[in-house]
Design a protein around this motif. Structure first.
Motif, PDB file in Angstrom:
ATOM      1  N   ALA A   1      31.895  57.020  31.775  1.00  0.00           N
ATOM      2  CA  ALA A   1      31.168  58.287  31.794  1.00  0.00           C
ATOM      3  C   ALA A   1      31.909  59.406  31.064  1.00  0.00           C
ATOM      4  O   ALA A   1      31.278  60.352  30.587  1.00  0.00           O
ATOM      5  N   VAL A   2      33.227  59.303  30.948  1.00  0.00           N
ATOM      6  CA  VAL A   2      33.999  60.417  30.389  1.00  0.00           C
ATOM      7  C   VAL A   2      34.392  60.212  28.933  1.00  0.00           C
ATOM      8  O   VAL A   2      34.660  61.177  28.223  1.00  0.00           O
ATOM      9  N   ILE A   3      34.424  58.954  28.453  1.00  0.00           N
ATOM     10  CA  ILE A   3      34.822  58.728  27.071  1.00  0.00           C
ATOM     11  C   ILE A   3      33.711  59.147  26.117  1.00  0.00           C
ATOM     12  O   ILE A   3      32.541  59.212  26.494  1.00  0.00           O
ATOM     13  N   ASN A   4      34.087  59.436  24.864  1.00  0.00           N
ATOM     14  CA  ASN A   4      33.062  59.837  23.894  1.00  0.00           C
ATOM     15  C   ASN A   4      32.803  58.790  22.810  1.00  0.00           C
ATOM     16  O   ASN A   4      32.007  59.017  21.910  1.00  0.00           O
ATOM     17  N   ARG A   5      33.478  57.636  22.889  1.00  0.00           N
ATOM     18  CA  ARG A   5      33.131  56.506  22.035  1.00  0.00           C
ATOM     19  C   ARG A   5      32.078  55.662  22.756  1.00  0.00           C
ATOM     20  O   ARG A   5      32.223  55.377  23.954  1.00  0.00           O
ATOM     21  N   PRO A   6      31.021  55.237  22.067  1.00  0.00           N
ATOM     22  CA  PRO A   6      29.989  54.429  22.732  1.00  0.00           C
ATOM     23  C   PRO A   6      30.460  52.993  22.925  1.00  0.00           C
ATOM     24  O   PRO A   6      30.482  52.199  21.984  1.00  0.00           O
ATOM     25  N   LEU A   7      30.849  52.664  24.153  1.00  0.00           N
ATOM     26  CA  LEU A   7      31.306  51.319  24.473  1.00  0.00           C
ATOM     27  C   LEU A   7      30.419  50.729  25.561  1.00  0.00           C
ATOM     28  O   LEU A   7      30.101  51.402  26.551  1.00  0.00           O
ATOM     29  N   ALA A   8      30.044  49.478  25.402  1.00  0.00           N
ATOM     30  CA  ALA A   8      29.293  48.783  26.437  1.00  0.00           C
ATOM     31  C   ALA A   8      30.184  48.576  27.654  1.00  0.00           C
ATOM     32  O   ALA A   8      31.413  48.499  27.535  1.00  0.00           O
ATOM     33  N   TYR A   9      29.552  48.465  28.810  1.00  0.00           N
ATOM     34  CA  TYR A   9      30.336  48.277  30.032  1.00  0.00           C
ATOM     35  C   TYR A   9      31.249  47.065  29.915  1.00  0.00           C
ATOM     36  O   TYR A   9      32.417  47.112  30.325  1.00  0.00           O
ATOM     37  N   GLU A  10      30.747  45.983  29.355  1.00  0.00           N
ATOM     38  CA  GLU A  10      31.526  44.752  29.263  1.00  0.00           C
ATOM     39  C   GLU A  10      32.749  44.902  28.359  1.00  0.00           C
ATOM     40  O   GLU A  10      33.710  44.149  28.486  1.00  0.00           O
ATOM     41  N   GLN A  11      32.713  45.851  27.431  1.00  0.00           N
ATOM     42  CA  GLN A  11      33.900  46.127  26.618  1.00  0.00           C
ATOM     43  C   GLN A  11      34.966  46.853  27.436  1.00  0.00           C
ATOM     44  O   GLN A  11      36.158  46.638  27.239  1.00  0.00           O
ATOM     45  N   ILE A  12      34.523  47.715  28.331  1.00  0.00           N
ATOM     46  CA  ILE A  12      35.450  48.481  29.150  1.00  0.00           C
ATOM     47  C   ILE A  12      36.032  47.619  30.263  1.00  0.00           C
ATOM     48  O   ILE A  12      37.243  47.643  30.522  1.00  0.00           O
ATOM     49  N   ASN A  13      35.175  46.854  30.920  1.00  0.00           N
ATOM     50  CA  ASN A  13      35.612  46.009  32.037  1.00  0.00           C
ATOM     51  C   ASN A  13      35.152  44.566  31.800  1.00  0.00           C
ATOM     52  O   ASN A  13      34.141  44.133  32.346  1.00  0.00           O
ATOM     53  N   PRO A  14      35.881  43.829  30.962  1.00  0.00           N
ATOM     54  CA  PRO A  14      35.460  42.473  30.632  1.00  0.00           C
ATOM     55  C   PRO A  14      35.542  41.481  31.778  1.00  0.00           C
ATOM     56  O   PRO A  14      34.794  40.502  31.796  1.00  0.00           O
ATOM     57  N   VAL A  15      36.439  41.703  32.743  1.00  0.00           N
ATOM     58  CA  VAL A  15      36.551  40.799  33.895  1.00  0.00           C
ATOM     59  C   VAL A  15      36.213  41.594  35.155  1.00  0.00           C
ATOM     60  O   VAL A  15      37.026  42.379  35.649  1.00  0.00           O
ATOM     61  N   ALA A  16      35.005  41.411  35.648  1.00  0.00           N
ATOM     62  CA  ALA A  16      34.524  42.107  36.844  1.00  0.00           C
ATOM     63  C   ALA A  16      34.421  41.102  37.982  1.00  0.00           C
ATOM     64  O   ALA A  16      33.762  40.066  37.851  1.00  0.00           O
ATOM     65  N   LEU A  17      35.074  41.406  39.090  1.00  0.00           N
ATOM     66  CA  LEU A  17      35.148  40.497  40.232  1.00  0.00           C
ATOM     67  C   LEU A  17      34.595  41.196  41.465  1.00  0.00           C
ATOM     68  O   LEU A  17      34.898  42.367  41.716  1.00  0.00           O
ATOM     69  N   GLU A  18      33.812  40.487  42.245  1.00  0.00           N
ATOM     70  CA  GLU A  18      33.106  41.143  43.350  1.00  0.00           C
ATOM     71  C   GLU A  18      33.978  41.461  44.560  1.00  0.00           C
ATOM     72  O   GLU A  18      33.935  42.597  45.054  1.00  0.00           O
ATOM     73  N   PRO A  19      34.775  40.550  45.101  1.00  0.00           N
ATOM     74  CA  PRO A  19      35.509  40.880  46.330  1.00  0.00           C
ATOM     75  C   PRO A  19      36.545  41.991  46.105  1.00  0.00           C
ATOM     76  O   PRO A  19      37.225  42.024  45.073  1.00  0.00           O
ATOM     77  N   ALA A  20      36.648  42.885  47.057  1.00  0.00           N
ATOM     78  CA  ALA A  20      37.631  43.967  46.977  1.00  0.00           C
ATOM     79  C   ALA A  20      38.965  43.479  47.516  1.00  0.00           C
ATOM     80  O   ALA A  20      39.455  43.908  48.578  1.00  0.00           O
ATOM     81  N   ILE A  21      39.565  42.547  46.776  1.00  0.00           N
ATOM     82  CA  ILE A  21      40.832  41.929  47.165  1.00  0.00           C
ATOM     83  C   ILE A  21      41.730  41.873  45.935  1.00  0.00           C
ATOM     84  O   ILE A  21      41.342  42.320  44.852  1.00  0.00           O
ATOM     85  N   ALA A  22      42.930  41.333  46.091  1.00  0.00           N
ATOM     86  CA  ALA A  22      43.847  41.209  44.962  1.00  0.00           C
ATOM     87  C   ALA A  22      43.144  40.483  43.809  1.00  0.00           C
ATOM     88  O   ALA A  22      42.508  39.447  44.025  1.00  0.00           O
ATOM     89  N   PRO A  23      43.249  41.017  42.580  1.00  0.00           N
ATOM     90  CA  PRO A  23      42.488  40.435  41.467  1.00  0.00           C
ATOM     91  C   PRO A  23      42.760  38.954  41.230  1.00  0.00           C
ATOM     92  O   PRO A  23      41.829  38.202  40.914  1.00  0.00           O
ATOM     93  N   HIS A  24      44.018  38.515  41.376  1.00  0.00           N
ATOM     94  CA  HIS A  24      44.293  37.104  41.085  1.00  0.00           C
ATOM     95  C   HIS A  24      43.624  36.176  42.103  1.00  0.00           C
ATOM     96  O   HIS A  24      43.203  35.074  41.760  1.00  0.00           O
ATOM     97  N   ILE A  25      43.485  36.643  43.340  1.00  0.00           N
ATOM     98  CA  ILE A  25      42.799  35.846  44.353  1.00  0.00           C
ATOM     99  C   ILE A  25      41.291  35.840  44.088  1.00  0.00           C
ATOM    100  O   ILE A  25      40.630  34.798  44.148  1.00  0.00           O
TER     101      ILE A  25
END
Length: 228
Positions: free
Chosen positions: A62-86
């Motif tokens: 929302a704050v950047i001024n370059r047009p980037l798709a969400y997947e470019q910003i966050n390529p690895v999105a994981l659902e559980p709110a736990i340690a990323p490696h788990i």
């Protein structure tokens, strides 16, 4: 002007890395710089019709001024709110520094000022052999350290700074983000950080309820980063 990128880490989880990153990006945009941001791996994502979405990554988008798709910003999105490696193991999406760096390189260099935000602190694991520090090392980025100012923050900040130095990366600057408004001897603690950290302070942000990027930017300075 040269294009600059920095890796944003924190002394722990929940210290305000994303908030400070949005403030720095807002300040850069207000100074006429093009801006981009990455959150290469994020846990705690919400299902949406467009796929998994992370609150922090959306705030960066929302704050950047370059047009980037969400997947470019966050390529690895994981659902559980736990340690990323788990979370990644459970999702059968193994993490590695090289793979994350590959995602990042598609965005790095597109803007005058780019921030790559880690997850949690400096030594958050990616796999049995690597941590997010290895991502910063692979990319070769200078580091901005967000210090969550509360009791114990001096120890956490100094240990993190020592680890960054041992990993061969420069500490470009640090931000004191006050997350405990009732912390005793606040000024003395911030002075102690300034005396011991061998890097410039980019700002001291008071405790703010739901701070907007513009409000945060008022307490931050890009000047020590020597972007021009």
């Amino acid at each position: 002007m040269p294009r600059s990128a920095f890796f944003v880490t924190g002394t722990d989880t929940g210290v305000g890395k994303t908030a400070i990153a949005t403030g720095l990006l807002h300040a850069a945009g207000s100074a006429g710089l093009s801006t981009a941001a990455l959150k290469p791996v994020a846990a705690g994502c919400e299902p949406t019709p467009d796929g998994l979405r992370n609150e922090d990554a959306l705030a960066l988008q929302a704050v950047i001024n370059r047009p980037l798709a969400y997947e470019q910003i966050n390529p690895v999105a994981l659902e559980p709110a736990i340690a990323p490696h788990i979370a990644a193991l459970e999702a059968r999406r193994p993490l590695s520094a090289d793979r994350l760096a590959g995602y990042c390189r598609g965005v790095l260099g597109q803007a005058d000022f780019t921030l790559v935000e880690g997850a949690g602190g400096w030594r958050v694991p990616l796999n049995p052999a690597e941590t997010l520090a290895d991502l910063a090392r692979t990319l070769g980025l200078p580091v901005i350290l967000v210090i969550g100012v509360r009791l114990g923050c001096i120890n956490h900040a100094l240990l993190t700074a020592e680890a960054i130095a041992r990993d061969g990366l420069p500490l470009a600057g640090w931000v004191a983000n006050i997350i405990d408004p009732d912390m005793p001897r606040l000024g003395e603690n911030i002075d102690a950080l300034g005396q011991r950290l061998r890097a410039p302070c980019l700002g001291c942000v008071p405790f703010l309820e739901n701070p907007a990027p513009g409000a945060l930017a008022e307490y931050l300075s890009l000047e020590p980063l020597k972007l021009s």
